[in-house]
Design an enzyme around this catalytic site. Structure first.
Site, PDB file in Angstrom:
ATOM      1  N   CYS A  65    -109.998 -56.326 -17.164  1.00  0.00           N
ATOM      2  CA  CYS A  65    -110.194 -55.061 -16.457  1.00  0.00           C
ATOM      3  C   CYS A  65    -109.301 -53.964 -17.038  1.00  0.00           C
ATOM      4  O   CYS A  65    -109.517 -53.513 -18.147  1.00  0.00           O
ATOM      5  CB  CYS A  65    -109.958 -55.284 -14.960  1.00  0.00           C
ATOM      6  SG  CYS A  65    -110.542 -53.927 -13.955  1.00  0.00           S
ATOM      7  N   HIS A  72    -113.269 -59.839 -13.465  1.00  0.00           N
ATOM      8  CA  HIS A  72    -112.112 -60.696 -13.186  1.00  0.00           C
ATOM      9  C   HIS A  72    -112.484 -62.182 -13.251  1.00  0.00           C
ATOM     10  O   HIS A  72    -112.977 -62.740 -12.266  1.00  0.00           O
ATOM     11  CB  HIS A  72    -111.541 -60.366 -11.796  1.00  0.00           C
ATOM     12  CG  HIS A  72    -110.847 -59.048 -11.764  1.00  0.00           C
ATOM     13  ND1 HIS A  72    -109.517 -58.901 -12.050  1.00  0.00           N
ATOM     14  CD2 HIS A  72    -111.326 -57.801 -11.545  1.00  0.00           C
ATOM     15  CE1 HIS A  72    -109.182 -57.626 -11.992  1.00  0.00           C
ATOM     16  NE2 HIS A  72    -110.273 -56.931 -11.682  1.00  0.00           N
ATOM     17  N   GLU A 118    -110.538 -64.618 -13.144  1.00  0.00           N
ATOM     18  CA  GLU A 118    -109.583 -65.434 -12.381  1.00  0.00           C
ATOM     19  C   GLU A 118    -109.990 -65.636 -10.922  1.00  0.00           C
ATOM     20  O   GLU A 118    -109.438 -66.499 -10.242  1.00  0.00           O
ATOM     21  CB  GLU A 118    -108.178 -64.818 -12.461  1.00  0.00           C
ATOM     22  CG  GLU A 118    -107.966 -63.477 -11.735  1.00  0.00           C
ATOM     23  CD  GLU A 118    -108.415 -62.258 -12.547  1.00  0.00           C
ATOM     24  OE1 GLU A 118    -109.282 -62.406 -13.426  1.00  0.00           O
ATOM     25  OE2 GLU A 118    -107.913 -61.154 -12.279  1.00  0.00           O
ATOM     26  N   GLY A 134     -87.369 -79.978   6.887  1.00  0.00           N
ATOM     27  CA  GLY A 134     -88.495 -80.888   7.097  1.00  0.00           C
ATOM     28  C   GLY A 134     -89.810 -80.270   6.643  1.00  0.00           C
ATOM     29  O   GLY A 134     -90.829 -80.930   6.568  1.00  0.00           O
TER      30      GLY A 134
END
Ligand code: XMP
Length: 520
Positions: A86, A176, A178, A231
């Site tokens: 892009c 894009h 991704e 935890g």
């Protein structure tokens, strides 16, 4: 601590795209190490022999706003293959004599691109199809291609949707790859790193485990390290990693604030002290927390009191361990990336978050942050590699201030006990119905209102229990989970019939935004 300077990588130059982290994740999912660096920080010398490929991200800027001082052209002139996405695609064109201007038709969302020429970048991308769907998000576009660039694919509105200059090793895509909406997007990235950059896999949880253990040993030597264990996933993975690396020189401190989920303190002690044999000090500070929180109902005050008291108690116990030089923290990669600074925007403070990180400045300890190059999903995989159970690794997130912020109004021991039970029934029901892992986070809360009910022939006047269950990618945005009526009915009956103090259950159907995930 830094990652191995000799590890080959794909370097992602960030121009402020909201998707930059996704690019890094996709590459790592393909088994290749990748790092993100801001376009403001990158220097010519960063392109050393370990950089096998460069990706220029998208971004909110206009290419004519990037002057030579903020991005050095030489960075992409070293013969290392470059893929521009892009805005990155527009920058490559502009720096090579092409032109970029505002598109007549802005493209946001799905668009079809069709193949015009062959290229390694799109190998096996189209297969027998004439076109594939890609995700576009741009207002500007390349209007004149530089010399020696070839069109590989076009969309109706973007003639130069995929381009290349084979000789100079430049590749550009207007969309894009991704994002998951782009069909075969990961394949395009894979073609770039394996076929064009010719990289070999070097990134797996096993590789990371071996390397991180080695790094920790080298960094701390024979010194002692303390770690605040909550935890939760991050601190558990840090503790176990350090346990493997330095054994008894690791001292974990677990503070029971009394605001944990039902039996959580028992589970943490059983897992870490008994099963994993970690050097763990268990501190029961329940009373101290309740005392300090008496009559406090303001959410921010609650958060501050809990955060400060936590640090005080942690310090008190840490001081008892002599000759400590290091403090271990579960900082993750997204905490380090400064992509948002590109636009200079700062989101206003919604809540003051507290967790076991950021502790304790006064003690002047050096930090060990072994997870600081990892994304959350990588931390989970590393945890499994380190022998932590799936139970710990895939637990829903739990906030530092615990049940205090799931109980608007004042906090009492009675309310905590009621809430612990309700939450326990809810989470257990999710597990029984195989819903737990489909939900990003779920919990019960106790609202400071009593309402009238009828049980048998008697009137009741008891608390209102709120259930929240959301789906999300990263906690930044969220949507409520749509349960079947039968499930919500079953859990409502279970809670009202089993817990004295609750006679009504409601389900929260707000998304984030406008609500937040927690109530306070
Ligand atoms: P909100 O309520 O801000 O929550 O939408 C987003 C995510 O962050 C968690 N959260 C916290 N985690 N300390 C933490 O470690 C905190 O003080 C804290 N407050 C919220 C929340 O549970 C959700 O996953």
């Amino acid at each position: 601590m830094s990652l191995d300077q000799n590890l080959n990588k794909i370097l992602i130059v960030d121009f402020g795209s909201q998707f930059t982290q996704l690019i890094a994740r996709r590459i790592r999912e393909l088994g290749i190490f990748s790092e993100i660096i801001s376009h403001k920080k990158i220097k010519n010398k960063d392109i050393n022999y370990t950089v096998k490929g460069i990706i220029l991200s998208g971004g909110p800027l206009n290419v004519y706003q990037i002057n030579k001082y903020s991005f050095d052209k030489k960075i992409i002139q070293k013969g290392v293959p470059v893929l521009g996405i892009c805005f990155g695609h527009q920058i490559i064109s502009k720096l090579n004599g092409g032109k970029v201007k505002q598109s007549k038709h802005r493209e946001f969302g799905l668009a079809n691109i069709s193949k015009k020429n062959n290229s390694l970048l799109i190998k096996n991308l189209f297969n027998k199809k004439k076109s594939i769907k890609v995700w576009m998000s741009h207002a500007d576009q390349v209007s004149k291609l530089p010399k020696n660039f070839k069109i590989i694919a076009s969309s109706q509105n973007s003639k130069f949707a995929v381009v290349e200059n084979r000789l100079k090793n430049y590749y550009g895509v207007q969309f894009h790859p991704e994002v998951t909406h782009t069909e075969n997007g990961k394949k395009l990235i894979s073609n770039f790193i394996f076929l064009i950059c010719k990289m070999r896999k070097n990134w797996s949880s096993k590789d990371q485990k071996i390397k991180l253990i080695k790094d920790v040993r080298k960094m701390v030597g024979d010194n002692k390290v303390i770690c605040a264990l909550s935890g939760g996933v991050d601190s558990s993975v840090v503790a176990q990693l350090l346990n493997k690396a330095i054994g008894k020189n690791l001292h974990c401190i677990f503070v029971n604030t009394g605001l944990l989920r039902k039996n959580e303190e028992k589970q943490v002690v059983a897992t870490f002290k008994k099963r994993l044999k970690i050097n763990l000090t268990y501190v029961n500070a329940e009373r101290e927390f309740i005392r300090k929180l008496t009559n406090i109902s303001d959410p921010e005050k609650k958060r501050k009191i809990i955060g400060n008291l936590f640090i005080k108690i942690f310090e008190r116990y840490a001081k008892k361990i002599k000759n400590v030089k290091f403090l271990a923290q579960g900082t993750l990669y997204p905490d380090l990336i400064e992509s948002r600074s590109v636009t200079g925007s700062q989101t206003s403070k919604i809540k003051s978050h507290h967790n076991v990180g950021g502790l304790p400045k006064k003690m002047k300890l050096k930090l060990v942050e072994p997870l600081k190059f990892l994304f959350k999903d990588e931390v989970r995989k590393l945890g499994l590699e380190l022998n932590l159970s799936k139970e710990i690794i895939s637990r829903h997130p739990f906030p530092g201030p615990g049940l205090a912020i799931r109980m608007p109004g004042i906090i009492t021991k009675e309310k905590i006990n009621i809430l612990k039970e309700a939450d326990h029934y809810f989470i257990q029901a999710l597990r029984d119905h195989n819903l737990y892992h489909k939900i990003w986070q779920a919990y019960a809360a106790l609202l400071p209102v009593k309402t009238v009910g009828v049980m048998g022939d008697n009137r009741t006047y008891e608390y209102l229990c709120l259930l929240r269950a959301i789906t999300s990618e990263d906690g930044m945005t969220a949507d409520f989970y749509e349960f079947k009526k039968s499930f919500i009915q079953e859990i409502s009956n279970k809670i009202v019939n089993s817990i004295r103090g609750i006679n009504r259950v409601v389900y929260d159907i707000t998304s984030k935004p406008p609500s937040t995930i927690e109530l306070e």
